[in-house]
Design a protein around this motif. Structure first.
Motif, PDB file in Angstrom:
ATOM      1  N   GLY A 123       0.798  -1.219   0.000  1.00 55.59           N
ATOM      2  CA  GLY A 123       0.000   0.000   0.000  1.00 55.59           C
ATOM      3  C   GLY A 123       0.831   1.269   0.000  1.00 55.59           C
ATOM      4  N   VAL A 124       2.151   1.123   0.176  1.00 56.47           N
ATOM      5  CA  VAL A 124       3.035   2.295   0.122  1.00 56.47           C
ATOM      6  C   VAL A 124       3.229   2.791  -1.306  1.00 56.47           C
ATOM      7  N   ALA A 125       2.932   1.956  -2.300  1.00 56.16           N
ATOM      8  CA  ALA A 125       3.222   2.285  -3.703  1.00 56.16           C
ATOM      9  C   ALA A 125       2.669   3.643  -4.154  1.00 56.16           C
ATOM     10  N   PRO A 126       1.359   3.927  -3.991  1.00 54.25           N
ATOM     11  CA  PRO A 126       0.859   5.225  -4.478  1.00 54.25           C
ATOM     12  C   PRO A 126       1.484   6.410  -3.761  1.00 54.25           C
ATOM     13  N   PHE A 127       1.875   6.221  -2.500  1.00 57.16           N
ATOM     14  CA  PHE A 127       2.523   7.313  -1.769  1.00 57.16           C
ATOM     15  C   PHE A 127       3.907   7.611  -2.330  1.00 57.16           C
ATOM     16  N   LEU A 128       4.628   6.578  -2.736  1.00 60.29           N
ATOM     17  CA  LEU A 128       5.952   6.778  -3.321  1.00 60.29           C
ATOM     18  C   LEU A 128       5.855   7.585  -4.609  1.00 60.29           C
ATOM     19  N   SER A 129       4.785   7.377  -5.351  1.00 57.81           N
ATOM     20  CA  SER A 129       4.563   8.161  -6.566  1.00 57.81           C
ATOM     21  C   SER A 129       4.232   9.608  -6.219  1.00 57.81           C
ATOM     22  N   MET A 130       3.313   9.813  -5.280  1.00 57.94           N
ATOM     23  CA  MET A 130       2.909  11.169  -4.893  1.00 57.94           C
ATOM     24  C   MET A 130       4.065  11.986  -4.337  1.00 57.94           C
ATOM     25  N   LEU A 131       4.915  11.342  -3.533  1.00 58.78           N
ATOM     26  CA  LEU A 131       6.017  12.058  -2.885  1.00 58.78           C
ATOM     27  C   LEU A 131       6.982  12.670  -3.884  1.00 58.78           C
ATOM     28  N   ARG A 132       6.978  12.149  -5.105  1.00 61.95           N
ATOM     29  CA  ARG A 132       7.909  12.645  -6.118  1.00 61.95           C
ATOM     30  C   ARG A 132       7.268  13.662  -7.059  1.00 61.95           C
ATOM     31  N   THR A 133       6.114  14.220  -6.655  1.00 63.21           N
ATOM     32  CA  THR A 133       5.454  15.258  -7.447  1.00 63.21           C
ATOM     33  C   THR A 133       5.536  16.603  -6.729  1.00 63.21           C
ATOM     34  N   VAL A 143       4.830  16.541   5.343  1.00 62.70           N
ATOM     35  CA  VAL A 143       4.298  15.238   4.945  1.00 62.70           C
ATOM     36  C   VAL A 143       4.962  14.152   5.779  1.00 62.70           C
ATOM     37  N   VAL A 144       4.141  13.262   6.343  1.00 67.58           N
ATOM     38  CA  VAL A 144       4.635  12.133   7.138  1.00 67.58           C
ATOM     39  C   VAL A 144       4.268  10.836   6.426  1.00 67.58           C
ATOM     40  N   LEU A 145       5.260  10.025   6.107  1.00 67.34           N
ATOM     41  CA  LEU A 145       5.027   8.707   5.525  1.00 67.34           C
ATOM     42  C   LEU A 145       5.189   7.663   6.616  1.00 67.34           C
ATOM     43  N   ARG A 150       5.934  -6.443   8.072  1.00 65.31           N
ATOM     44  CA  ARG A 150       6.238  -7.512   9.022  1.00 65.31           C
ATOM     45  C   ARG A 150       7.727  -7.573   9.366  1.00 65.31           C
ATOM     46  N   SER A 151       8.597  -7.365   8.375  1.00 62.17           N
ATOM     47  CA  SER A 151      10.037  -7.457   8.599  1.00 62.17           C
ATOM     48  C   SER A 151      10.740  -6.265   7.961  1.00 62.17           C
ATOM     49  N   VAL A 152      11.934  -5.952   8.446  1.00 66.26           N
ATOM     50  CA  VAL A 152      12.699  -4.820   7.927  1.00 66.26           C
ATOM     51  C   VAL A 152      12.936  -4.960   6.427  1.00 66.26           C
ATOM     52  N   GLU A 153      13.132  -6.189   5.949  1.00 70.70           N
ATOM     53  CA  GLU A 153      13.413  -6.420   4.532  1.00 70.70           C
ATOM     54  C   GLU A 153      12.269  -5.971   3.634  1.00 70.70           C
ATOM     55  N   GLU A 154      11.058  -5.855   4.170  1.00 71.95           N
ATOM     56  CA  GLU A 154       9.897  -5.450   3.379  1.00 71.95           C
ATOM     57  C   GLU A 154       9.761  -3.932   3.256  1.00 71.95           C
ATOM     58  N   LEU A 155      10.661  -3.192   3.864  1.00 74.59           N
ATOM     59  CA  LEU A 155      10.651  -1.731   3.731  1.00 74.59           C
ATOM     60  C   LEU A 155      11.288  -1.375   2.382  1.00 74.59           C
ATOM     61  N   ALA A 156      10.485  -1.455   1.345  1.00 74.85           N
ATOM     62  CA  ALA A 156      10.965  -1.289  -0.024  1.00 74.85           C
ATOM     63  C   ALA A 156      11.284   0.173  -0.354  1.00 74.85           C
ATOM     64  N   TYR A 157      12.120   0.342  -1.349  1.00 76.92           N
ATOM     65  CA  TYR A 157      12.481   1.647  -1.908  1.00 76.92           C
ATOM     66  C   TYR A 157      13.143   2.595  -0.910  1.00 76.92           C
ATOM     67  N   PRO A 158      14.116   2.133  -0.140  1.00 73.44           N
ATOM     68  CA  PRO A 158      14.799   3.055   0.771  1.00 73.44           C
ATOM     69  C   PRO A 158      15.524   4.177   0.033  1.00 73.44           C
ATOM     70  N   GLY A 159      15.998   3.899  -1.178  1.00 71.02           N
ATOM     71  CA  GLY A 159      16.675   4.933  -1.958  1.00 71.02           C
ATOM     72  C   GLY A 159      15.750   6.062  -2.353  1.00 71.02           C
ATOM     73  N   ILE A 161      13.008   6.951  -0.726  1.00 69.33           N
ATOM     74  CA  ILE A 161      12.667   7.684   0.496  1.00 69.33           C
ATOM     75  C   ILE A 161      13.828   8.583   0.925  1.00 69.33           C
ATOM     76  N   ALA A 162      15.049   8.086   0.800  1.00 69.71           N
ATOM     77  CA  ALA A 162      16.216   8.905   1.144  1.00 69.71           C
ATOM     78  C   ALA A 162      16.325  10.120   0.227  1.00 69.71           C
ATOM     79  N   ALA A 163      15.991   9.935  -1.057  1.00 69.77           N
ATOM     80  CA  ALA A 163      16.046  11.059  -2.009  1.00 69.77           C
ATOM     81  C   ALA A 163      14.994  12.115  -1.672  1.00 69.77           C
ATOM     82  N   VAL A 164      13.805  11.675  -1.257  1.00 70.30           N
ATOM     83  CA  VAL A 164      12.765  12.626  -0.843  1.00 70.30           C
ATOM     84  C   VAL A 164      13.229  13.390   0.389  1.00 70.30           C
TER      85      VAL A 164
END
Length: 257
Positions: A123-133, A143-145, A150-159, A161-164
């Motif tokens: 469900g984070v997918a649409p937010f990742l798109s919005m954050l880059r507009t 803005v707070v994301l 369930r696990s740290v490995e599932e925290l996708a797209y750290p790069g 988020i770091a760029a934002v």
């Protein structure tokens, strides 16, 4: 008109695994246009015995509008009819995509000093798109994301988020939560437990140093229906309600399940 005529045939550019069952697909389909927060159905031809010619499921765009290729974050479901097949796709393979739809977009949310984006899993997918507009940052002061997994490995797209964070600085806060296993604070400054628990006991707001209230906040919820329902209940106790055009409120919802 053929049975596939309303689908656009595309090609997989890249497949990337985050975990054994969580992966991203990049797809070459430049003719598809969308607004950040929208989704499109991905499809593959159905087996011969199926009633429908195509098997399709909706997935939100991860990439920013106007950028290519299109990107989707997908969880492979053990009993799923499509996601296991999508997981087997590799560079050069064919996949079909439909037009973009959906109203879970920035334009549908009233302006506010603080926007809370709360997601579980993919469900984070649409937010990742919005954050880059730019539109998002023109409308909200901070803005707070919030991303629950369930696990740290599932925290996708750290790069991403770091760029934002690098671009927006103090105007952006990221609050990841991990509900199972050990949380390694050296690798990720995560909260433990679920979004609902961290909201109920105050840890979430204390961590990001912002309060959720109806005077200053808008909240977008995307993910597990149980999370979406419980957060609405908790916020309802604060006088917040579902936003609708005819009855403006503070909560905008998209259910992923």
């Amino acid at each position: 008109m053929t049975e596939f005529s309303h689908w656009k045939k595309a090609r997989v550019i890249e497949r990337f695994s985050w975990t054994e069952r969580l992966f991203s697909l990049k797809i070459d389909a430049p003719e598809i246009r969308f607004t950040a927060g929208q989704f499109a159905s991905l499809a593959l031809p159905a087996p011969n015995e199926s009633a429908e010619p195509m098997l399709a499921r909706p997935y939100s765009f991860v990439n920013a509008p106007g950028s290519t290729p299109h990107e989707f974050l997908i969880a492979e479901l053990a009993q799923g009819v499509l996601s296991p097949r999508l997981s087997q796709l590799r560079e050069g393979d064919a996949v079909w995509i439909g037009n973009a739809y959906g109203f879970f977009v920035c334009d549908e949310v009233p302006a506010a000093p603080v926007l809370w984006m709360m997601a579980t899993g993919t469900g984070v997918a649409p937010f990742l798109s919005m954050l880059r507009t730019d539109e998002l940052w023109q409308k909200f002061g901070h803005v707070v994301l919030v991303h629950g997994v369930r696990s740290v490995e599932e925290l996708a797209y750290p790069g991403v988020i770091a760029a934002v964070q690098q671009e927006r600085g103090a105007r952006f806060s990221y609050a990841p939560l991990v509900s199972r296993g050990e949380v390694c604070l050296e690798k990720c400054a995560c909260l433990s437990g679920r979004i609902t628990a961290a909201l109920a006991d105050g840890r979430l707001e204390e961590t990001v140093r912002h309060t959720i209230d109806k005077e200053t906040s808008q909240v977008m919820l995307c993910g597990n229906p149980a999370m979406v329902e419980e957060v609405q209940r908790l916020l309802g106790e604060r006088g917040m309600r579902r936003h609708r055009k005819r009855a403006p409120g503070q909560i905008t919802v998209e259910t992923y399940w």
